[in-house]
Design an enzyme around this catalytic site. Structure first.
Site, mmCIF file in Angstrom:
data_model
loop_
_atom_site.group_PDB
_atom_site.id
_atom_site.type_symbol
_atom_site.label_atom_id
_atom_site.label_comp_id
_atom_site.label_asym_id
_atom_site.label_seq_id
_atom_site.Cartn_x
_atom_site.Cartn_y
_atom_site.Cartn_z
ATOM 1 N N SER A 61 0.891 -1.191 0.140
ATOM 2 C CA SER A 61 -0.197 0.066 -0.156
ATOM 3 C C SER A 61 1.050 1.191 -0.023
ATOM 4 O O SER A 61 2.002 1.118 0.353
ATOM 5 C CB SER A 61 -0.945 0.000 1.280
HETATM 6 N N1 SAH Z 1 -0.335 -5.568 4.181
HETATM 7 C C1 SAH Z 1 0.384 -5.603 2.810
HETATM 8 C C2 SAH Z 1 -0.579 -5.383 1.733
HETATM 9 C C3 SAH Z 1 -0.838 -6.551 0.888
HETATM 10 S S1 SAH Z 1 -1.887 -6.532 -0.515
HETATM 11 C C4 SAH Z 1 1.783 -5.062 2.697
HETATM 12 O O1 SAH Z 1 2.090 -4.258 3.694
HETATM 13 O O2 SAH Z 1 2.687 -5.224 1.755
HETATM 14 C C5 SAH Z 1 -3.066 -7.690 0.282
HETATM 15 C C6 SAH Z 1 -2.546 -8.832 0.618
HETATM 16 O O3 SAH Z 1 -3.778 -9.760 1.080
HETATM 17 C C7 SAH Z 1 -2.087 -9.648 -0.557
HETATM 18 O O4 SAH Z 1 -0.835 -10.285 -0.367
HETATM 19 C C8 SAH Z 1 -2.840 -10.971 -0.687
HETATM 20 O O5 SAH Z 1 -2.707 -12.161 -1.116
HETATM 21 C C9 SAH Z 1 -3.499 -11.078 0.683
HETATM 22 N N2 SAH Z 1 -4.936 -11.620 0.863
HETATM 23 C C10 SAH Z 1 -6.082 -11.684 0.107
HETATM 24 N N3 SAH Z 1 -7.084 -12.413 0.510
HETATM 25 C C11 SAH Z 1 -6.550 -12.965 1.697
HETATM 26 C C12 SAH Z 1 -6.923 -14.014 2.489
HETATM 27 N N4 SAH Z 1 -8.343 -14.313 2.421
HETATM 28 N N5 SAH Z 1 -6.372 -14.127 3.738
HETATM 29 C C13 SAH Z 1 -5.080 -13.943 3.846
HETATM 30 N N6 SAH Z 1 -4.280 -13.030 2.901
HETATM 31 C C14 SAH Z 1 -5.090 -12.442 1.837
#
Ligand code: SAH
Length: 213
Positions: A61
């Site tokens: 993000s």
């Molecule tokens: N907090 C992260 C943002 C990553 S983007 C950072 O600081 O980089 C969102 C992430 O959520 C992705 O890696 C995606 O694979 C994960 N995601 C989506 N659905 C999910 C679920 N049901 N359980 C765990 N992770 C999930």
């Protein structure tokens, strides 16, 4: 050195300038080496005012969003926090600078492994990880003082609300697949209060209580 300077500028111009005032959040974002959470080819862009790709069609993000969501959790140093969507691990590292312990869940194996290596290397001993569908939360470790979902959900999963401790806060983007509203939910003795923090855009929360693949 180069990155330390860029990081200080990021905190001042993107975060403080837009009204984030919690000193714990500013200190954490001034400390975590954000460039290490993206591939080396993107290091020069790591402190820019935008999200960046992290592989597997996912993104880290924008710094301001990380700060805004972290501030909305109102963390104190003895809090236990659950994060759904580890991704690069950057948000978890910011949380780990402030809270007592961070539990983070990722559903994509390669991202889970890369984040785990980085937490080891940076010695974040207060982050524990799980490779699974986070929409069901982490029952065995519940309740949590704060829960943060870093992917966009069609609605608030009731499983997560039920894993909030009394006085607990949940921050989650809710909406369709193109845009969402950042919702902050607070659970107290009388029930649940909900406020909106404004519009945002996240990748999909995929899982049993999220979007279907
Ligand atoms: N907090 C992260 C943002 C990553 S983007 C950072 O600081 O980089 C969102 C992430 O959520 C992705 O890696 C995606 O694979 C994960 N995601 C989506 N659905 C999910 C679920 N049901 N359980 C765990 N992770 C999930």
């Amino acid at each position: 050195m180069r990155f330390r300077r860029q990081r200080a500028d990021m905190v001042r111009k993107q975060i403080e300038a837009r009204g984030i005032a919690d000193p714990k959040v500013l200190a954490a974002m001034g400390k975590v080496p954000r460039h290490l959470f993206v591939s080396e080819a993107l290091w020069d862009q790591a402190y820019g005012d935008y999200p960046l790709p992290i592989g597997s069609q996912q993104t880290i993000s924008q710094p301001y969003i990380v700060a805004e969501m972290t501030q909305a959790l109102q963390l104190s140093e003895d809090d236990r926090v659950l994060e759904i969507g580890t991704g690069s691990g950057y948000q978890a590292a910011v949380l780990a600078e402030i809270a007592y312990k961070v539990y983070t869940i990722e559903r994509i194996h390669s991202l889970y492994i890369a984040a785990r290596r980085l937490f080891d290397r940076l010695q974040y001993h207060n982050i524990v990880m799980r490779y699974s569908d986070g929409t069901s939360g982490w029952e065995e470790e519940s309740p949590f003082d704060a829960i943060i979902v870093t992917a966009g959900a069609p609605e608030i999963p009731s499983t997560l609300v039920s894993q909030l401790a009394p006085g607990g806060r949940l921050v989650i983007p809710v909406g369709d697949q193109h845009s969402q509203e950042l919702i902050r939910l607070y659970r107290d003795e009388n029930g649940i209060q909900q406020t909106s923090l404004g519009g945002c855009r996240f990748v999909k929360l995929v899982g049993e209580h999220g979007w279907r693949l």
